[in-house]
Design a protein around this motif. Structure first.
Motif, PDB file in Angstrom:
ATOM      1  N   LEU A  60      12.379  58.969  40.003  1.00 46.38           N
ATOM      2  CA  LEU A  60      13.400  57.928  40.053  1.00 46.38           C
ATOM      3  C   LEU A  60      13.873  57.549  38.650  1.00 46.38           C
ATOM      4  CD1 LEU A  60      11.992  55.623  42.893  1.00 46.38           C
ATOM      5  CD2 LEU A  60      13.850  57.302  43.039  1.00 46.38           C
ATOM      6  N   ALA A  61      13.016  57.709  37.665  1.00 42.61           N
ATOM      7  CA  ALA A  61      13.431  57.450  36.282  1.00 42.61           C
ATOM      8  C   ALA A  61      14.539  58.415  35.875  1.00 42.61           C
ATOM      9  CB  ALA A  61      12.237  57.579  35.339  1.00 42.61           C
ATOM     10  N   GLN A  62      14.434  59.674  36.301  1.00 46.00           N
ATOM     11  CA  GLN A  62      15.477  60.644  35.980  1.00 46.00           C
ATOM     12  C   GLN A  62      16.768  60.330  36.730  1.00 46.00           C
ATOM     13  OE1 GLN A  62      14.645  64.843  35.663  1.00 46.00           O
ATOM     14  NE2 GLN A  62      12.460  64.493  35.286  1.00 46.00           N
ATOM     15  N   VAL A  63      16.660  59.793  37.928  1.00 35.45           N
ATOM     16  CA  VAL A  63      17.858  59.398  38.678  1.00 35.45           C
ATOM     17  C   VAL A  63      18.562  58.260  37.946  1.00 35.45           C
ATOM     18  CG1 VAL A  63      18.733  58.466  40.853  1.00 35.45           C
ATOM     19  CG2 VAL A  63      16.898  60.161  40.875  1.00 35.45           C
ATOM     20  N   ARG A  92       4.192  68.182  54.061  1.00 34.33           N
ATOM     21  CA  ARG A  92       4.102  66.819  54.590  1.00 34.33           C
ATOM     22  C   ARG A  92       3.278  65.891  53.710  1.00 34.33           C
ATOM     23  NH1 ARG A  92      -0.406  65.611  57.975  1.00 34.33           N
ATOM     24  NH2 ARG A  92      -1.922  67.308  58.098  1.00 34.33           N
ATOM     25  N   ARG A  93       2.492  66.415  52.813  1.00 35.68           N
ATOM     26  CA  ARG A  93       1.701  65.570  51.914  1.00 35.68           C
ATOM     27  C   ARG A  93       2.110  65.730  50.447  1.00 35.68           C
ATOM     28  NH1 ARG A  93      -2.483  63.055  54.463  1.00 35.68           N
ATOM     29  NH2 ARG A  93      -3.069  63.864  56.511  1.00 35.68           N
ATOM     30  N   ASP A  94       3.221  66.378  50.192  1.00 41.80           N
ATOM     31  CA  ASP A  94       3.719  66.492  48.825  1.00 41.80           C
ATOM     32  C   ASP A  94       4.252  65.137  48.372  1.00 41.80           C
ATOM     33  OD1 ASP A  94       3.120  69.138  48.772  1.00 41.80           O
ATOM     34  OD2 ASP A  94       5.170  69.863  48.999  1.00 41.80           O
ATOM     35  N   LEU A  95       3.841  64.706  47.184  1.00 39.45           N
ATOM     36  CA  LEU A  95       4.248  63.400  46.672  1.00 39.45           C
ATOM     37  C   LEU A  95       5.141  63.549  45.447  1.00 39.45           C
ATOM     38  CD1 LEU A  95       0.897  61.379  46.906  1.00 39.45           C
ATOM     39  CD2 LEU A  95       2.775  61.471  48.560  1.00 39.45           C
ATOM     40  N   SER A  96       6.009  62.583  45.260  1.00 38.18           N
ATOM     41  CA  SER A  96       6.888  62.549  44.098  1.00 38.18           C
ATOM     42  C   SER A  96       6.136  61.991  42.891  1.00 38.18           C
ATOM     43  CB  SER A  96       8.097  61.660  44.387  1.00 38.18           C
ATOM     44  OG  SER A  96       7.693  60.296  44.421  1.00 38.18           O
ATOM     45  N   GLU A  97       6.810  62.005  41.752  1.00 34.76           N
ATOM     46  CA  GLU A  97       6.263  61.391  40.540  1.00 34.76           C
ATOM     47  C   GLU A  97       5.989  59.908  40.766  1.00 34.76           C
ATOM     48  OE1 GLU A  97       8.642  60.077  36.706  1.00 34.76           O
ATOM     49  OE2 GLU A  97       8.219  62.227  36.636  1.00 34.76           O
ATOM     50  N   ASP A  98       6.724  59.297  41.689  1.00 35.03           N
ATOM     51  CA  ASP A  98       6.598  57.866  41.963  1.00 35.03           C
ATOM     52  C   ASP A  98       5.595  57.560  43.071  1.00 35.03           C
ATOM     53  OD1 ASP A  98       9.030  56.794  40.276  1.00 35.03           O
ATOM     54  OD2 ASP A  98       9.720  58.571  41.332  1.00 35.03           O
ATOM     55  N   PHE A 112      20.253  57.236  47.472  1.00 38.86           N
ATOM     56  CA  PHE A 112      20.481  55.804  47.685  1.00 38.86           C
ATOM     57  C   PHE A 112      20.566  55.094  46.343  1.00 38.86           C
ATOM     58  CE2 PHE A 112      18.856  51.482  47.993  1.00 38.86           C
ATOM     59  CZ  PHE A 112      19.543  50.963  49.091  1.00 38.86           C
ATOM     60  N   LEU A 113      19.629  55.379  45.441  1.00 37.29           N
ATOM     61  CA  LEU A 113      19.618  54.749  44.123  1.00 37.29           C
ATOM     62  C   LEU A 113      20.820  55.183  43.303  1.00 37.29           C
ATOM     63  CD1 LEU A 113      18.269  53.135  41.834  1.00 37.29           C
ATOM     64  CD2 LEU A 113      16.876  55.169  41.339  1.00 37.29           C
ATOM     65  N   GLU A 274      14.292  47.691  47.809  1.00 37.31           N
ATOM     66  CA  GLU A 274      13.021  47.223  47.253  1.00 37.31           C
ATOM     67  C   GLU A 274      12.228  48.381  46.655  1.00 37.31           C
ATOM     68  OE1 GLU A 274       8.809  45.393  48.927  1.00 37.31           O
ATOM     69  OE2 GLU A 274      10.649  45.038  50.067  1.00 37.31           O
ATOM     70  N   ALA A 275      12.226  49.532  47.336  1.00 38.38           N
ATOM     71  CA  ALA A 275      11.442  50.682  46.886  1.00 38.38           C
ATOM     72  C   ALA A 275      11.939  51.232  45.556  1.00 38.38           C
ATOM     73  CB  ALA A 275      11.465  51.780  47.950  1.00 38.38           C
ATOM     74  N   VAL A 276      13.258  51.130  45.291  1.00 38.91           N
ATOM     75  CA  VAL A 276      13.804  51.679  44.050  1.00 38.91           C
ATOM     76  C   VAL A 276      14.107  50.605  43.020  1.00 38.91           C
ATOM     77  CG1 VAL A 276      14.735  53.686  45.238  1.00 38.91           C
ATOM     78  CG2 VAL A 276      16.195  51.680  44.906  1.00 38.91           C
ATOM     79  N   GLY A 277      13.760  49.359  43.330  1.00 40.03           N
ATOM     80  CA  GLY A 277      13.917  48.289  42.347  1.00 40.03           C
ATOM     81  C   GLY A 277      15.304  47.726  42.233  1.00 40.03           C
TER      82      GLY A 277
END
Length: 280
Positions: A60-63, A92-98, A112-113, A274-277
């Motif tokens: 999300l920082a890169q976005v 299904r269990r791959d997670l993002s940097e966030d 969305f962001l 809320e999730a992206v601040g």
């Protein structure tokens, strides 16, 4: 020659994003392509005479940085069309940097962001937001905005379906919030396109996209790119209707009933903000 329109395409390093960029090249528009791969994105930009930027939607920082770069580049001119085309299906269990489900973040939260951060530039040109969804949005039987992206799904396809449903709900929420300020929005299923889609996951989705049977039932990336380009070059209110979901270029009633729930759309918007601040 002064460009007539400014068009931003994410997911433009390959597939239908790259195909749409090639179709739009030479029209006199200013194209800004966004991709994750520096080499692939630069090559498509070279072929099309476009500008390009690099961002990985798993961060999300890169976005946020991408939005700042885009705002700086279009300062004083604005954005006529934003194609939220980046996406994929992951384990299904791959997670993002966030720390969020990777499919949910790349396919829903990141666009969305990005869209919300670019609203001033879109409003300046009465712009359009086109989001690549999928017929897979019809898969989910429920969507809980409070837990989406934070709890594992039973399968990669279920996670993808939830994110694609979120695309349709986001499009309708965006229409409700900013269409009165001149911004139009549509979501569409581009067709089942013969690309490398599904290569990052396992199971039937990966098999289908790699199989001879699957390839025979798919359209080409060029055909999918034509569908995306149709929205980007069209006129909202004439070519297509804001707030709607399309199957390729056709408005369709084959929509998940959950996508018609205004309360769910509002809850998803607030929880995503809320999730992206962002403020809801």
């Amino acid at each position: 020659m002064t460009p007539s329109r400014t068009i931003v395409i994410t997911g433009a390093s390959d597939g239908i994003g790259a195909a749409a960029a090639r179709l739009l090249a030479g029209r006199g528009d200013r194209l800004i392509l966004v991709g994750r791969s520096p080499a692939k994105t630069a090559e498509v930009a070279r072929q099309t005479g476009a500008e390009h930027l690099i961002a990985d939607f798993a961060s999300l920082a890169q976005v946020r940085e991408l939005a700042a770069q885009l705002a700086d580049r279009v300062d004083g001119t604005g954005i006529d069309a934003l194609a939220n085309n980046a996406g994929g299906i992951f384990g299904r269990r791959d997670l993002s940097e966030d720390g969020l489900d990777l499919t949910w973040q790349v396919d829903h939260l990141a666009p969305f962001l990005l869209t919300n951060l670019l609203l001033p530039q879109l409003q300046a040109r009465r712009g359009a937001v086109i989001t690549t969804s999928s017929m897979a949005h019809r898969i989910p039987r429920r969507l809980d905005p409070e837990t989406a992206g934070r709890t594992p799904h039973r399968s990669a396809l279920e996670a993808y379906g939830a994110a694609k449903l979120a695309n349709v709900l986001f499009t309708r929420g965006l229409h409700d919030r900013v269409h009165g300020e001149g911004v139009s929005a549509a979501a569409f299923h581009p067709g089942v396109v013969a690309t490398g889609f599904g290569a990052s996951t396992t199971g039937p989705m990966r098999w289908f996209y790699a199989s001879a049977l699957g390839r025979r039932t798919m359209i080409t990336a060029e055909q999918g790119g034509q569908n995306l380009a149709w929205f980007l070059t069209g006129t909202p209110g004439t070519t297509w209707t804001s707030g709607r979901y399309y199957d390729q270029r056709r408005p369709t009633t084959k929509v998940n009933p959950l996508a018609e729930d205004p309360d769910l759309a509002d809850r998803l918007w607030r929880r995503s903000a809320e999730a992206v601040g962002l403020d809801a």
